[in-house]
Design a protein around this motif. Structure first.
Motif, PDB file in Angstrom:
ATOM      1  N   ALA A  79       0.816  -1.213   0.000  1.00  0.00           N
ATOM      2  CA  ALA A  79       0.000   0.000   0.000  1.00  0.00           C
ATOM      3  C   ALA A  79       0.852   1.266   0.000  1.00  0.00           C
ATOM      4  N   LEU A  80       2.156   1.135   0.130  1.00  0.00           N
ATOM      5  CA  LEU A  80       3.058   2.284   0.199  1.00  0.00           C
ATOM      6  C   LEU A  80       3.149   2.980  -1.156  1.00  0.00           C
ATOM      7  N   ARG A  81       3.064   4.303  -1.136  1.00  0.00           N
ATOM      8  CA  ARG A  81       3.158   5.114  -2.352  1.00  0.00           C
ATOM      9  C   ARG A  81       4.371   6.035  -2.254  1.00  0.00           C
ATOM     10  N   PRO A  82       4.921   6.461  -3.392  1.00  0.00           N
ATOM     11  CA  PRO A  82       6.067   7.380  -3.360  1.00  0.00           C
ATOM     12  C   PRO A  82       5.773   8.610  -2.508  1.00  0.00           C
ATOM     13  N   GLY A  83       6.734   8.969  -1.680  1.00  0.00           N
ATOM     14  CA  GLY A  83       6.611  10.137  -0.822  1.00  0.00           C
ATOM     15  C   GLY A  83       5.997   9.858   0.534  1.00  0.00           C
ATOM     16  N   GLU A  84       5.459   8.660   0.741  1.00  0.00           N
ATOM     17  CA  GLU A  84       4.851   8.314   2.025  1.00  0.00           C
ATOM     18  C   GLU A  84       5.903   7.769   2.988  1.00  0.00           C
ATOM     19  N   ASP A  85       5.815   8.204   4.245  1.00  0.00           N
ATOM     20  CA  ASP A  85       6.680   7.693   5.292  1.00  0.00           C
ATOM     21  C   ASP A  85       6.163   6.343   5.767  1.00  0.00           C
ATOM     22  N   PHE A  86       7.068   5.516   6.241  1.00  0.00           N
ATOM     23  CA  PHE A  86       6.676   4.223   6.797  1.00  0.00           C
ATOM     24  C   PHE A  86       7.594   3.892   7.959  1.00  0.00           C
ATOM     25  N   GLU A  87       7.106   3.042   8.823  1.00  0.00           N
ATOM     26  CA  GLU A  87       7.945   2.472   9.876  1.00  0.00           C
ATOM     27  C   GLU A  87       7.293   1.191  10.353  1.00  0.00           C
ATOM     28  N   GLY A  88       8.109   0.323  10.898  1.00  0.00           N
ATOM     29  CA  GLY A  88       7.583  -0.925  11.414  1.00  0.00           C
ATOM     30  C   GLY A  88       8.680  -1.956  11.555  1.00  0.00           C
ATOM     31  N   VAL A  89       8.272  -3.145  11.884  1.00  0.00           N
ATOM     32  CA  VAL A  89       9.184  -4.276  11.986  1.00  0.00           C
ATOM     33  C   VAL A  89       8.973  -5.125  10.735  1.00  0.00           C
ATOM     34  N   PHE A  90      10.063  -5.412  10.054  1.00  0.00           N
ATOM     35  CA  PHE A  90      10.002  -6.098   8.776  1.00  0.00           C
ATOM     36  C   PHE A  90      10.951  -7.288   8.751  1.00  0.00           C
ATOM     37  N   LEU A  91      10.632  -8.244   7.925  1.00  0.00           N
ATOM     38  CA  LEU A  91      11.522  -9.362   7.658  1.00  0.00           C
ATOM     39  C   LEU A  91      12.675  -8.840   6.802  1.00  0.00           C
ATOM     40  N   LEU A  92      13.898  -9.118   7.197  1.00  0.00           N
ATOM     41  CA  LEU A  92      15.053  -8.747   6.387  1.00  0.00           C
ATOM     42  C   LEU A  92      15.308  -9.890   5.417  1.00  0.00           C
ATOM     43  N   ARG A  93      14.902  -9.706   4.178  1.00  0.00           N
ATOM     44  CA  ARG A  93      15.011 -10.762   3.168  1.00  0.00           C
ATOM     45  C   ARG A  93      16.409 -10.861   2.584  1.00  0.00           C
ATOM     46  N   ARG A  94      17.091  -9.722   2.447  1.00  0.00           N
ATOM     47  CA  ARG A  94      18.404  -9.706   1.796  1.00  0.00           C
ATOM     48  C   ARG A  94      19.148  -8.452   2.205  1.00  0.00           C
TER      49      ARG A  94
END
Length: 91
Positions: free
Chosen positions: A16-31
């Motif tokens: 759902a993230l769009r260019p220019g939008e801030d995000f934060e959270g806990v994520f899986l580190l895939r690579r």
């Protein structure tokens, strides 16, 4: 308490993230990969994911110590701003 209110980005699914939008959270580190810019500076090229998908990213302040610290890490807390890279891919 100084009376100021801190505004935190709303938790969003990566898809759902769009260019220019801030995000934060806990994520899986895939690579995570340690790379060099054309000018010879270190940076981290990484991919994080959630249950909806994955997002590629660059950490321009990356260095070998941080790279070694992230090896073996499954999840990480991250914050940033979605943006287009080369005008076509959201990072």
């Amino acid at each position: 308490m100084d009376g100021t209110t801190e505004t935190r980005p709303q938790r969003k699914n990566l898809t759902a993230l769009r260019p220019g939008e801030d995000f934060e959270g806990v994520f899986l580190l895939r690579r995570v990969e340690l790379k060099k810019t054309g000018g010879g500076k270190d940076y981290l090229d990484l991919e994080v994911g959630d249950r909806t998908g994955a997002l590629a990213g660059k950490l321009w302040e990356g260095n070998p110590d941080l790279y070694r610290a992230l090896n073996g890490v499954d999840f990480l807390e991250a914050a940033g701003r979605g943006g287009l890279y080369n005008d076509w891919t959201l990072q």
